[in-house]
Design an enzyme around this catalytic site. Sequence first.
Site, short mmCIF file in Angstrom:
data_model
loop_
_atom_site.label_atom_id
_atom_site.label_comp_id
_atom_site.label_asym_id
_atom_site.label_seq_id
_atom_site.Cartn_x
_atom_site.Cartn_y
_atom_site.Cartn_z
N ARG A 125 0.82 -1.23 0.00
CA ARG A 125 0.00 0.00 0.00
C ARG A 125 0.85 1.28 0.00
NH1 ARG A 125 -3.37 -2.88 3.74
NH2 ARG A 125 -5.04 -3.85 2.54
N LYS A 147 2.33 11.42 -10.95
CA LYS A 147 1.47 10.57 -11.78
C LYS A 147 2.23 9.29 -12.10
CE LYS A 147 -1.69 13.64 -14.15
NZ LYS A 147 -2.11 14.20 -15.46
N GLU A 189 7.91 18.96 -24.63
CA GLU A 189 7.30 19.23 -23.32
C GLU A 189 7.83 20.55 -22.75
OE1 GLU A 189 4.88 17.56 -21.78
OE2 GLU A 189 4.93 15.51 -22.55
N LYS A 231 5.98 23.23 -13.39
CA LYS A 231 5.20 22.03 -13.09
C LYS A 231 4.90 21.97 -11.60
CE LYS A 231 4.12 17.41 -13.77
NZ LYS A 231 4.15 16.24 -14.59
N GLU A 241 -5.41 16.77 -10.14
CA GLU A 241 -6.02 17.19 -11.41
C GLU A 241 -7.55 17.36 -11.34
OE1 GLU A 241 -3.96 15.74 -14.88
OE2 GLU A 241 -5.80 15.87 -16.04
N ARG A 245 -4.40 21.48 -13.10
CA ARG A 245 -3.35 20.57 -13.55
C ARG A 245 -3.57 20.13 -15.00
NH1 ARG A 245 -0.03 15.84 -10.34
NH2 ARG A 245 1.18 15.20 -12.14
N ASN A 249 -1.69 19.40 -19.81
CA ASN A 249 -2.04 18.56 -20.96
C ASN A 249 -2.23 19.36 -22.24
OD1 ASN A 249 -1.97 15.90 -20.04
ND2 ASN A 249 -3.83 16.22 -18.88
N HIS A 252 -2.07 17.59 -25.52
CA HIS A 252 -2.15 16.15 -25.27
C HIS A 252 -3.42 15.49 -25.80
CE1 HIS A 252 1.34 16.96 -22.85
NE2 HIS A 252 1.45 15.71 -22.47
N HIS A 256 -2.63 12.27 -27.78
CA HIS A 256 -3.04 10.91 -27.42
C HIS A 256 -3.76 10.22 -28.57
CE1 HIS A 256 -2.76 11.99 -22.87
NE2 HIS A 256 -1.61 11.56 -23.35
N HIS A 270 6.11 10.32 -27.99
CA HIS A 270 5.15 11.10 -27.22
C HIS A 270 5.41 12.61 -27.32
CE1 HIS A 270 2.39 12.31 -24.08
NE2 HIS A 270 3.39 12.93 -23.47
#
Length: 368
Positions: A125, A147, A189, A231, A241, A245, A249, A252, A256, A270
Amino acid sequence: MSEPIERVHVDLGERAYEVLIGAGLLGQAGRLIAPLLHVPRVAIVSDATVAGHHLAALKAALAQEGIEADSLELPPGEATKCWAQLETVCSWLLDRKVERRGIVIALGGGVIGDLVGFAAAILRRGVRFVQIPTSLLAQVDSSVGGKTGINTPHGKNLIGAFHQPSLVLADTGILATLPRRDLLAGYGEVVKYGLLGDAAFFAWLEANGPKLAAGDPAARLHAVRRSVEMKAEIVVRDETEQGDRALLNLGHTFCHALEAATGYSDRLLHGEGVAIGCALAFELSARMGLCSQEDPSRVRAHLREMGMKTDLSDIPGELPGTDALIALMGQDKKVLDGKLRFILARGIGEAFVTSEVEPEMLRQVLDG
Ligand code: GLY
């Protein structure tokens, strides 16, 4: 004289941590990680390519401080971010009896950082982990902010958790070992940060991007530091998010869909998809009358000067048609109540999140 080290504090209360940025940090990893350890032992997970370049140096730096290190090498590439490798990593860590207070080190690019971070999030955990990002993309984006996750046949990063690292060591010196294409993909980025929230940084990139690509250490240090700082500011405002946040993206939603359309292959990396996506997001913003037509032209001109892809036609091979691309966008994690959400801009450095996109204009942008 020792190399300068920049420090960005990610101010998340009891989950706060430092991102250290500078050339030569790998060689100081033992000294920097030692204060986190309850026992002088760590488990390192890397990929075979990165390990070939940097694992011995990391182990030597740890050994200097009397820290034992076991290591696991996975195959390089996006396909490694999958259920099977997650199981491999978790089983390996359990075999090594890594405890909750233990430290796992992710040595690699975004794939290793996301996979190992997710394994750390779910093992017992939650065990602690340190990110040592070795690609520009990982240094400016994926290693910071917590993330973590894996891909499934449904899409990228659909299984994951927020799990903050305990420390990030971004050694800008090791960017020298990156192939130029990977470096430029990471630069996509970097440009994103200027475009989403700092026009002065974008102007700095216009002036200094070529120097950065050519290897200038000071330019690399500044670009990574400013990106991480931006960031960190956004992550601190909105760790999970719920709002702001999503600005990270920018580009993105397009990216994607393009990555899915190209089968997550090396037809499109990417960061290359992010660069094209940023150009398309500015094009859409201009068509919707949100920003001036000069803004998308300026974005494209800079990406072109850097030798980067800017348009759908720069992607080798056939792409599916506009309808299919729009359908692929529907799997985006930003979709809310079935509605696509985009990051658009009122100008360079002025991005915002919206669901109010006129479908006809989106089609026009994709039709080219
Ligand atoms: N890469 C986007 C984020 O960390 O939110």
